[in-house]
Design an enzyme around this catalytic site. Structure first.
Site, short mmCIF file in Angstrom:
data_model
loop_
_atom_site.label_atom_id
_atom_site.label_comp_id
_atom_site.label_asym_id
_atom_site.label_seq_id
_atom_site.Cartn_x
_atom_site.Cartn_y
_atom_site.Cartn_z
N LYS A 135 -106.02 2.64 113.67
CA LYS A 135 -106.94 1.88 114.53
C LYS A 135 -107.67 0.80 113.71
O LYS A 135 -107.43 0.66 112.52
CB LYS A 135 -107.91 2.84 115.21
C1 LIG Z 1 -105.77 6.87 119.24
C2 LIG Z 1 -106.04 7.05 120.67
C3 LIG Z 1 -106.69 8.18 121.19
C4 LIG Z 1 -106.97 9.40 120.37
O1 LIG Z 1 -107.68 9.19 119.24
P1 LIG Z 1 -107.61 10.26 118.05
O2 LIG Z 1 -108.68 9.77 117.14
O3 LIG Z 1 -106.23 10.18 117.46
O4 LIG Z 1 -107.91 11.60 118.61
C5 LIG Z 1 -107.02 8.20 122.53
N1 LIG Z 1 -106.70 7.19 123.35
C6 LIG Z 1 -106.04 6.11 122.90
C7 LIG Z 1 -105.73 5.01 123.86
C8 LIG Z 1 -105.68 6.01 121.55
O5 LIG Z 1 -105.00 4.94 121.13
#
Ligand SMILES: *Cc1c(COP(=O)(O)O)cnc(C)c1O
Length: 400
Positions: free
Chosen positions: A200
Site C-alpha cells: 500500500k
Molecule cells: C489491502 C486491502 C484490505 C486489507 O488490508 P490488510 O491490511 O491486508 O488487512 C482491504 N481492502 C482493500 C481494498 C485492500 O486493498
C-alpha cells in the site's frame, strides 16, 4: 539463434524483456524508517505507548479528519468500522465485488449480509445507480472501495445514504492521498478505512487506520480494538485505578508502537510516494493510449487517483489469446503482473452462503479482462520502460 530474436516471446523460448522479476508492488524503506523503529525498540514502550497517539494525530491531520484510530491491519479496520456502524444479524450492507474479500468479510464478521452492487464498466468503481437498486428496508450501510486509487462518486453515495439513513464507509485501502472534487479521501464518508500492508502507499508491516469526524464512532472504534474495554478516567478515579469494564465484545486489534514509529516515518514521505506513483501511471497512460488491444481505466476529471494499482483491461476481440495467455506471457517476460480481483462472491465460501455467478455482470465481465501492471514508488524509469516494452511485445505478437 532465431529464438533469441527480441520479438520472440519468452514464453515461447525467446529472451525475456528483463532478467529479474519486477513485482507488482513493493515497500519503500529507507534508513530514517529503520532508525525510527530501532529508537522505539530502545524505548520503554513497544505497544500502547506514545507513538500510537502521535501516529494517529499526524495521520488525522494528513487526511483532514478529526479522529484516527490505529489498528493492526486494514482488515481489523474494516471490522472495527462495521462494528462501530452497529452492523449485526439481519442487516444488509451494500458492497462492491471488485475488491479484496476483506471489504465484504467485515459484514459477515458482524453477522450481517453483504449485498453486492455492480461497478461502472470504465472505472470499476461501485456504481451508485446499482447501489440504489439494491437498497432494501434491511440496508444499514454502504462499503465503497476506491478501486485502484480513484475515489468513488461520494456525492452520489452520500446522497443515497442520507435519503435512506445509511452509514457510508469508505474502504480507502487503495486511495491514501487521493482527492475527490479537491476534497481529501478521509473526509468523504462517515468512516474511512486504510491499510498499511507493504504494497500500500505507506507501510507499518501490517497495520490499518479508521478515520472519522464522529466522536461516537471514535469511542466505539477505540473500545473495539482493545477488547471492548471502556477507559473512562473519571470512573477509574472513583473506583480505584485498577478498575475497568468490558462493555462490548471487542478484540486485541492494537497496533504496536514499533509499527506506529514506522508509520510516522513513512507518512513524511507520502506526498513523494504518491507523486511518483502518478508519474509512473502517466508514463503508462501515454504509452498505451493508442493501443487498440488494451484500455487503461477511465479517470474522472473531478478526481485525482493516488494509484495503488495500474489496471489495464484487454480488448480480447483484438487479440488471438486469452487473458490467461497474456498474463502467462507477461510473467515469462519477468513482469510481475497480477489480477485484482476475482469477484468476491465467486469465492467458495460465499458460494456456500448462497451467492452465485451472475449477480454483477459488469464486474464479472471485467474480471475476465483485467491485468494489474507493476506500480510502486521505488520503480525506476527503466523498470517502467521494461513493463511498457513487454506489454507492447506480447500484445503485438498476440494481435497477429
Ligand atoms: C489491502 C486491502 C484490505 C486489507 O488490508 P490488510 O491490511 O491486508 O488487512 C482491504 N481492502 C482493500 C481494498 C485492500 O486493498
Amino acid at each position: 539463434m532465431s529464438l533469441d530474436d527480441k520479438n520472440t516471446l519468452a514464453v515461447e523460448g525467446g529472451s525475456p524483456v528483463r532478467n529479474t522479476l519486477l513485482p507488482y508492488g513493493h515497500q519503500c524503506i529507507d534508513e530514517d524508517d529503520i532508525k525510527a523503529v530501532v529508537d522505539v525498540l530502545r524505548s520503554d514502550w513497544l505497544t500502547t505507548g506514545p507513538k500510537v497517539a502521535e501516529f494517529e494525530k499526524r495521520f488525522a491531520e494528513m487526511v483532514g479528519a478529526k479522529y484516527a484510530v490505529a489498528v493492526n491491519s486494514g482488515t481489523a479496520a474494516l471490522h472495527a468500522a462495521a462494528f462501530a456502524a452497529g452492523i449485526g444479524p439481519g442487516d444488509e450492507v451494500i458492497a462492491t465485488p471488485m475488491t479484496f474479500a476483506a471489504s465484504a468479510n467485515c459484514v459477515l464478521y458482524c453477522g450481517g449480509r453483504p449485498v453486492f452492487g455492480d461497478v461502472e464498466a470504465d472505472t470499476l468503481l461501485l456504481d451508485p445507480s446499482s447501489v440504489e437498486s439494491k437498497v432494501s428496508p434491511k440496508t444499514k450501510a454502504i462499503i465503497a472501495v476506491d478501486y485502484a486509487g480513484q475515489p468513488c462518486d461520494y456525492d452520489a453515495l452520500k446522497k443515497l445514504s442520507d435519503e435512506h439513513g445509511l452509514i457510508l464507509i469508505a474502504d480507502a485501502c487503495h486511495a491514501l492521498g487521493a482527492t475527490y472534487k479537491n476534497r481529501k479521501v478521509g473526509t468523504l464518508a462517515d468512516m474511512t478505512v486504510f491499510s498499511f500492508h507493504p504494497v500500500k502507499h505507506i507501510t507499518t508491516g501490517e497495520g490499518g487506520m479508521v478515520v472519522t469526524d464522529n466522536p461516537d464512532f471514535a469511542v466505539r472504534l477505540c473500545a473495539f480494538r482493545n477488547h471492548g474495554i471502556t477507559a473512562d478516567h473519571r470512573q477509574r478515579e472513583a473506583e480505584g485505578s485498577w478498575f475497568y469494564e468490558m462493555a462490548e465484545l471487542g478484540y486485541n486489534y492494537r497496533l504496536p508502537d514499533i509499527n506506529c514509529a514506522l508509520g510516522l516515518s513513512q507518512l513524511k514521505k507520502l506526498d513523494k510516494f504518491v507523486a511518483r506513483r502518478r508519474q509512473i501511471a502517466a508514463l503508462y497512460d501515454s504509452a498505451f493510449a493508442d493501443m487498440p488491444a488494451l484500455f487503461s481505466l477511465a479517470q474522472r476529471d473531478d478526481r485525482k487517483s493516488s494509484y495503488h494499482l495500474y489496471v489495464v483491461r484487454l480488448n480480447l476481440s483484438k487479440l488471438n489469446a486469452s487473458r490467461q495467455q497474456v498474463f502467462g506471457a507477461l510473467r515469462a517476460e519477468n513482469i510481475g503482473v497480477n489480477v485484482h480481483y476475482i469477484p468476491v462472491y465467486w469465492h467458495p465460501y460465499y458460494n456456500k452462503l448462497g451467492y452465485g455467478k451472475g449477480l454483477c455482470p459488469v464486474a464479472e465481465k471485467a474480471y475476465e479482462e483485467i491485468v494489474t501492471l507493476p506500480l510502486f514508488p521505488a520503480m525506476s524509469d527503466r523498470d517502467t520502460g521494461d513493463v511498457i516494452k513487454a506489454v507492447k511485445k506480447v500484445l503485438r505478437v498476440y494481435a497477429e
